[in-house]
Scaffold this active site. Structure first.
Site, PDB file in Angstrom:
ATOM      1  N   ASN A   1     -85.065  89.299  88.872  1.00  0.00           N
ATOM      2  CA  ASN A   1     -85.424  88.366  89.943  1.00  0.00           C
ATOM      3  C   ASN A   1     -86.895  87.976  89.898  1.00  0.00           C
ATOM      4  OD1 ASN A   1     -83.307  90.076  92.378  1.00  0.00           O
ATOM      5  ND2 ASN A   1     -82.781  88.487  90.900  1.00  0.00           N
TER       6      ASN A   1
ATOM      7  N   ARG B   1     -69.483  93.517  89.439  1.00  0.00           N
ATOM      8  CA  ARG B   1     -70.306  94.084  88.359  1.00  0.00           C
ATOM      9  C   ARG B   1     -71.503  94.782  88.988  1.00  0.00           C
ATOM     10  NH1 ARG B   1     -74.397  90.200  87.863  1.00  0.00           N
ATOM     11  NH2 ARG B   1     -73.839  88.187  88.770  1.00  0.00           N
TER      12      ARG B   1
ATOM     13  N   ASP C   1     -75.876  90.848  97.777  1.00  0.00           N
ATOM     14  CA  ASP C   1     -75.735  89.640  96.958  1.00  0.00           C
ATOM     15  C   ASP C   1     -75.155  88.497  97.801  1.00  0.00           C
ATOM     16  OD1 ASP C   1     -75.824  88.067  94.705  1.00  0.00           O
ATOM     17  OD2 ASP C   1     -73.897  88.760  93.931  1.00  0.00           O
TER      18      ASP C   1
ATOM     19  N   THR D   1     -85.627  93.503  88.598  1.00  0.00           N
ATOM     20  CA  THR D   1     -86.672  93.092  87.655  1.00  0.00           C
ATOM     21  C   THR D   1     -86.392  91.679  87.149  1.00  0.00           C
ATOM     22  OG1 THR D   1     -85.431  94.282  85.944  1.00  0.00           O
ATOM     23  CG2 THR D   1     -87.306  95.414  86.905  1.00  0.00           C
TER      24      THR D   1
END
Length: 259
Positions: A87, A214, A39, A85
């Protein structure tokens, strides 16, 4: 502005710290399976004033480096989440270059010849060229005995569970098993045998970069008993010492597995 002398000193201190961290690792406490949520590529690009695609390129370049670090300490399985998915709903002017970068990255990992590539995700949601590149990588590395690398592209944890249940239902229906019979005897192992990662150990350690704390749907089933490590560094800036800190943190934890 950094002077050459100061940069050399910083580099020397970094190498010293890197060696110290390496020596501190317990070889009997290395995770078998590491999952990584890469990320921060887009934020990295914005911070340096580059197009978003440049951030994705920098992030892709980091993947082979990360895999080399994992291989070097004896990790057996790595799952790299490259595209979710969610994205897939990004604008075409960002998504299409990203898919080409993913295809190129998978080809490069295949060419290394040390990794067994396994795509995990809903390939039917991907453009044909991307799906074919992933399937070709799996075929071409099928007999490689090195580290297993799960390439999560078009991956979503909820979609995986839906696909697993669908696959289970179709398999049992083909055997003539009724819904009532299946509902009476189905257990977690039945579902686990239909996951994208079936037959693999669940991740011992999940790493996420960029400061986000997360999972975002990553390996929802498999990570039930995983340890988590959240790093502030954006993925293109993730360093070897960051990786070593994650491994050290994992080794220092007492895993109870719910007991």
């Amino acid at each position: 502005m950094r002077t050459p002398g100061k940069q050399k000193l910083r580099d020397a201190v970094y190498r010293l710290y890197e060696r110290r961290l390496t020596r501190s690792l317990s070889l009997d406490r290395i995770p078998r399976h590491i999952g990584v949520i890469i990320d921060g590529n887009r934020r990295w690009a914005r911070q340096v004033g580059d197009p978003v695609s440049r951030g994705h390129e920098a992030g892709a370049n980091k993947i082979s480096e990360f895999l080399n670090w994992c291989d070097g300490v004896g990790v057996k399985v790595v799952t790299v989440w490259m595209l979710s998915t969610d994205n897939l709903t990004r604008p075409a002017d960002e998504l299409e270059p990203l898919l080409r970068i993913i295809e190129q990255t998978v080809e490069e990992l295949t060419a290394i010849g040390r990794y067994r590539i396994h795509p995990v995700g809903a390939l039917d949601l991907l453009p044909g060229t991307t799906a074919e590149a992933l399937k070709a990588a799996e075929t071409d590395t099928h007999d490689v005995e090195g580290m297993l690398v799960n390439v999560a592209v078009g991956y979503g944890g909820r979609r995986e569970l839906a696909d697993a249940v669908r696959s289970l239902l179709l398999e049992e229906a083909a055997k003539g098993i009724s819904i009532e019979e299946l509902a009476d005897r189905v257990d977690v192992e039945h579902i686990a045998r239909h996951l994208y990662t079936k037959g693999q150990p669940d991740p011992d350690l999940v790493i996420r970069t960029s400061g986000e704390q997360r999972l975002g749907g990553f390996l929802l089933w498999q990570s039930a008993l995983s340890e988590f490590y959240f790093c502030e560094a954006l993925w293109p800036d993730f360093r070897h010492v960051d990786f070593l800190r994650a491994i050290r943190s994992y080794a220092q934890r007492e895993r109870r597995f719910g007991t």
